[in-house]
Write a protein that holds these residues in place. Structure first.
Motif, PDB file in Angstrom:
ATOM      1  N   VAL A 105     -21.542  35.524 -15.781  1.00  0.00           N
ATOM      2  CA  VAL A 105     -20.432  34.818 -16.413  1.00  0.00           C
ATOM      3  C   VAL A 105     -19.682  34.051 -15.332  1.00  0.00           C
ATOM      4  CG1 VAL A 105     -18.299  35.039 -17.755  1.00  0.00           C
ATOM      5  CG2 VAL A 105     -20.216  36.614 -18.186  1.00  0.00           C
ATOM      6  N   PRO A 126     -17.462  30.178 -15.633  1.00  0.00           N
ATOM      7  CA  PRO A 126     -17.218  28.947 -16.388  1.00  0.00           C
ATOM      8  C   PRO A 126     -17.742  27.689 -15.701  1.00  0.00           C
ATOM      9  CG  PRO A 126     -15.205  30.241 -16.214  1.00  0.00           C
ATOM     10  CD  PRO A 126     -16.246  30.928 -15.377  1.00  0.00           C
ATOM     11  N   ALA A 172     -21.616  27.520 -16.409  1.00  0.00           N
ATOM     12  CA  ALA A 172     -22.074  27.765 -17.778  1.00  0.00           C
ATOM     13  C   ALA A 172     -23.208  26.815 -18.162  1.00  0.00           C
ATOM     14  CB  ALA A 172     -20.918  27.625 -18.759  1.00  0.00           C
ATOM     15  N   GLY A 173     -24.247  27.390 -18.777  1.00  0.00           N
ATOM     16  CA  GLY A 173     -25.396  26.619 -19.224  1.00  0.00           C
ATOM     17  C   GLY A 173     -26.498  26.504 -18.189  1.00  0.00           C
ATOM     18  N   TYR A 218     -23.125  32.205 -18.683  1.00  0.00           N
ATOM     19  CA  TYR A 218     -22.176  32.017 -19.774  1.00  0.00           C
ATOM     20  C   TYR A 218     -20.795  31.697 -19.215  1.00  0.00           C
ATOM     21  CZ  TYR A 218     -25.978  33.971 -22.404  1.00  0.00           C
ATOM     22  OH  TYR A 218     -27.217  34.179 -22.949  1.00  0.00           O
ATOM     23  N   GLY A 219     -20.029  30.929 -19.974  1.00  0.00           N
ATOM     24  CA  GLY A 219     -18.696  30.531 -19.530  1.00  0.00           C
ATOM     25  C   GLY A 219     -17.651  31.626 -19.706  1.00  0.00           C
ATOM     26  N   ARG A 220     -17.821  32.429 -20.746  1.00  0.00           N
ATOM     27  CA  ARG A 220     -16.871  33.503 -21.054  1.00  0.00           C
ATOM     28  C   ARG A 220     -17.648  34.689 -21.611  1.00  0.00           C
ATOM     29  NH1 ARG A 220     -11.656  32.189 -21.757  1.00  0.00           N
ATOM     30  NH2 ARG A 220     -11.386  33.778 -23.352  1.00  0.00           N
ATOM     31  N   SER A 267     -17.117  36.090 -24.359  1.00  0.00           N
ATOM     32  CA  SER A 267     -17.315  35.853 -25.790  1.00  0.00           C
ATOM     33  C   SER A 267     -18.490  34.922 -26.081  1.00  0.00           C
ATOM     34  CB  SER A 267     -16.042  35.304 -26.430  1.00  0.00           C
ATOM     35  OG  SER A 267     -15.667  34.089 -25.813  1.00  0.00           O
ATOM     36  N   ASP A 268     -18.989  34.219 -25.080  1.00  0.00           N
ATOM     37  CA  ASP A 268     -20.149  33.341 -25.261  1.00  0.00           C
ATOM     38  C   ASP A 268     -21.473  34.104 -25.218  1.00  0.00           C
ATOM     39  OD1 ASP A 268     -18.419  31.158 -25.346  1.00  0.00           O
ATOM     40  OD2 ASP A 268     -18.661  30.716 -23.205  1.00  0.00           O
ATOM     41  N   ILE A 269     -21.447  35.326 -24.743  1.00  0.00           N
ATOM     42  CA  ILE A 269     -22.679  36.117 -24.624  1.00  0.00           C
ATOM     43  C   ILE A 269     -23.136  36.522 -26.025  1.00  0.00           C
ATOM     44  CG2 ILE A 269     -23.686  38.252 -23.725  1.00  0.00           C
ATOM     45  CD1 ILE A 269     -21.693  38.055 -21.389  1.00  0.00           C
ATOM     46  N   PRO A 270     -24.382  36.186 -26.389  1.00  0.00           N
ATOM     47  CA  PRO A 270     -24.842  36.397 -27.760  1.00  0.00           C
ATOM     48  C   PRO A 270     -25.381  37.798 -28.075  1.00  0.00           C
ATOM     49  CG  PRO A 270     -26.536  35.258 -26.542  1.00  0.00           C
ATOM     50  CD  PRO A 270     -25.368  35.438 -25.602  1.00  0.00           C
ATOM     51  N   GLU A 317     -10.449  40.002 -22.757  1.00  0.00           N
ATOM     52  CA  GLU A 317     -11.672  39.405 -23.308  1.00  0.00           C
ATOM     53  C   GLU A 317     -12.666  40.484 -23.719  1.00  0.00           C
ATOM     54  OE1 GLU A 317     -13.912  35.989 -21.748  1.00  0.00           O
ATOM     55  OE2 GLU A 317     -12.337  35.904 -20.218  1.00  0.00           O
TER      56      GLU A 317
END
Length: 142
Positions: free
Chosen positions: A51, A53, A56-57, A66-68, A70-73, A94
């Protein structure tokens, strides 16, 4: 019992039960401790989700960044924090907002924030601070 209140057994239980680790503050720079620890954890069979930001990507050690949190799927078992201690309250907030919540917040060496730790514990999370799993795993013979 150690100085931080965690027995070797507690640390061992955490490190042998977690499988998916979100590593907050992951760096693409191989000289940074977060990069080396991520590499170590991957080599030990953990699934490590970086993680950062600013990254990210992109990919880091073959893993999508991941940026945050909460972005982790997918659910994470532990959040390993390589950020300044004053960033820990935000990371804990978070983590608590995730569904499901991680079981453990782990603050790396020097990452100590008792207010954040109290918040995490109140939400039912285990908290380890001022330790490094890349030190603890070999020390405990895991």
């Amino acid at each position: 019992m150690s100085i931080d209140g965690h027995s070797n057994e507690t640390i061992r239980d955490i490190l042998t039960s977690v499988k998916v680790i979100a590593l907050v503050g992951a760096s693409p720079n191989p000289e940074r401790p977060s990069h080396r620890v991520m590499q170590f954890l991957l080599s030990r069979g953990y699934r490590v989700l970086p993680v950062n930001p600013g990254q990210a990507g992109k990919t880091l050690l073959g893993q999508t960044v991941y940026g945050r949190l909460s972005d982790i799927p997918e659910p994470v078992d532990m959040v390993d924090v390589f950020r300044a201690a004053d960033a820990l309250p935000e990371v804990v907030a978070e983590a608590i907002a995730l569904d499901p919540k991680p079981r453990v917040i782990w603050g790396q060496l020097g990452v100590v924030n008792e207010m954040a730790a109290d918040t995490a514990r109140a939400a039912g999370l285990q908290v380890v601070m001022d330790r490094c799993p890349a030190i603890e795993i070999p020390r405990l013979g895991l």
